[in-house]
Design a protein around this motif. Structure first.
Motif, mmCIF file in Angstrom:
data_model
loop_
_atom_site.group_PDB
_atom_site.id
_atom_site.type_symbol
_atom_site.label_atom_id
_atom_site.label_comp_id
_atom_site.label_asym_id
_atom_site.label_seq_id
_atom_site.Cartn_x
_atom_site.Cartn_y
_atom_site.Cartn_z
ATOM 1 N N LEU A 3 2.365 9.777 -4.896
ATOM 2 C CA LEU A 3 2.598 10.905 -3.996
ATOM 3 C C LEU A 3 4.076 11.207 -3.776
ATOM 4 O O LEU A 3 4.420 12.250 -3.245
ATOM 5 C CB LEU A 3 1.947 10.625 -2.634
ATOM 6 N N ARG A 4 4.917 10.276 -4.134
ATOM 7 C CA ARG A 4 6.360 10.305 -3.894
ATOM 8 C C ARG A 4 6.656 10.138 -2.417
ATOM 9 O O ARG A 4 6.878 9.039 -1.953
ATOM 10 C CB ARG A 4 7.003 11.587 -4.435
ATOM 11 N N ARG A 5 6.626 11.186 -1.643
ATOM 12 C CA ARG A 5 6.879 11.067 -0.212
ATOM 13 C C ARG A 5 5.553 11.040 0.540
ATOM 14 O O ARG A 5 4.722 11.935 0.375
ATOM 15 C CB ARG A 5 7.745 12.229 0.274
ATOM 16 N N VAL A 6 5.379 10.013 1.360
ATOM 17 C CA VAL A 6 4.150 9.861 2.132
ATOM 18 C C VAL A 6 4.312 10.570 3.469
ATOM 19 O O VAL A 6 5.295 10.357 4.186
ATOM 20 C CB VAL A 6 3.834 8.360 2.358
ATOM 21 N N THR A 7 3.362 11.403 3.813
ATOM 22 C CA THR A 7 3.418 12.134 5.085
ATOM 23 C C THR A 7 3.007 11.205 6.227
ATOM 24 O O THR A 7 2.402 10.151 6.004
ATOM 25 C CB THR A 7 2.466 13.345 5.061
ATOM 26 N N ALA B 101 0.831 -1.203 0.000
ATOM 27 C CA ALA B 101 0.000 0.000 0.000
ATOM 28 C C ALA B 101 0.867 1.254 0.000
ATOM 29 O O ALA B 101 0.592 2.229 -0.713
ATOM 30 C CB ALA B 101 -0.931 -0.008 1.209
ATOM 31 N N ARG B 102 1.920 1.224 0.789
ATOM 32 C CA ARG B 102 2.812 2.376 0.864
ATOM 33 C C ARG B 102 3.539 2.585 -0.467
ATOM 34 O O ARG B 102 3.683 3.724 -0.936
ATOM 35 C CB ARG B 102 3.827 2.181 1.991
ATOM 36 N N LYS B 103 3.973 1.496 -1.085
ATOM 37 C CA LYS B 103 4.673 1.593 -2.366
ATOM 38 C C LYS B 103 3.763 2.157 -3.444
ATOM 39 O O LYS B 103 4.166 3.007 -4.245
ATOM 40 C CB LYS B 103 5.190 0.209 -2.780
#
Length: 284
Positions: free
Chosen positions: A162-166, A154-156
């Motif tokens: 989004l590139r960088r996830v907050t 999910a993060r990938k």
């Protein structure tokens, strides 16, 4: 399913321009894994794939571009709503239904030409693939490890957009993965039922009254084969995912929003360029 699954794969799986343009070759490779066709059948299938490819490129891709443009503009102007996300899902389902509608007449023409020996080949290949999936499921890691893998995927996927996830987005993704209900085992049971129904339909492939009805049921009402538990879990996961999409949208930074808009612009351009390419090339 032999013909439908292969065509659907070629119409949906190719995400790059080069891949889409040569998707017909990929479909033929997939078909060859299921059954050995004679020369006449190969010619018929080749014509069918070419016509379907051209139809999808010239009719569906412009529609995709139009819908992506609407989505892109709403994201850019920060006016996307939960209702818009639900509508996008419904539009995707309708596009899938149109795809099946386009495939159906070819399937009704080509499948009755299969010999008993070819039908046996298909049955063996379907059983083989199902057995491989069951074996993979049996060898699956413990539930806590599967949960970690789901979080990682999910993060990938989010990072791709989004590139960088907050930290807020990380929390939303983890919450989604924790609340999502597993369906793989239930899907395998459904797949086995669908395969059985498909083989039953093929056994009636030369029955001009029965075969069209059986095939239509498999194409357009396959969810009737869902178990009650699978139907409930699919609905739960769908609602959960749509809620996640809206929450992520609301959490976007300006840079993330610009990145998404830029990626959508690329997809829109690809759809329009491919549609023009196939329109100009015709059925050659």
């Amino acid at each position: 399913m032999l013909f439908v699954a292969s065509i659907a794969l070629f119409l949906t799986a190719c995400s790059t321009q080069i891949g889409y343009r040569f998707a017909d070759t990929f479909v033929e490779w997939e078909l060859n894994k299921f059954v050995d066709l004679n020369d006449a059948q190969k010619q018929q299938v080749d014509i069918a794939i070419t016509e379907l490819h051209h139809w999808h490129a010239t009719n569906e891709l412009p529609f995709y571009a139009e819908q992506l443009q609407i989505l892109r503009d709403k994201i850019a102007t920060q006016s996307l709503t939960e209702a818009d996300i639900a509508e996008t899902y419904d539009i995707a389902i309708m596009a899938w239904q149109r795809m099946l509608t386009g495939i159906e007449p070819y399937a009704l023409t080509l499948l009755p030409n299969l010999t008993d020996a070819q039908l046996a080949q298909i049955e063996v290949e379907l059983a083989k693939r199902l057995a491989e999936e069951r074996e993979e499921l049996a060898e699956a890691v413990a539930s806590d490890e599967r949960q970690a893998q789901l979080r990682k995927r999910a993060r990938k996927n989010a990072q791709n957009w989004l590139r960088r996830v907050t930290p807020v987005q990380e929390r939303l993704l983890n919450q989604w993965s924790d609340e999502r209900l597993p369906t793989r085992e239930l899907w395998l049971a459904y797949t086995a039922q669908w395969h059985g129904g498909f083989l039953q339909a093929l056994n009636e492939r030369r029955n001009l009254k029965q075969f069209p009805t059986l095939l239509n049921q498999l194409l357009f009402n396959s969810d009737t084969l869902y178990s009650a538990e699978l139907a409930e879990r699919v609905a739960h996961n769908r609602e959960l995912t749509m809620a996640l999409m809206h929450d992520l949208y609301q959490s976007l930074t300006n840079k993330q929003r610009q990145r998404i808009v830029a990626k959508l612009d690329e997809y829109i351009e690809d759809c329009n360029e491919l549609a023009l390419f196939f329109e100009e090339r015709g059925l050659d």
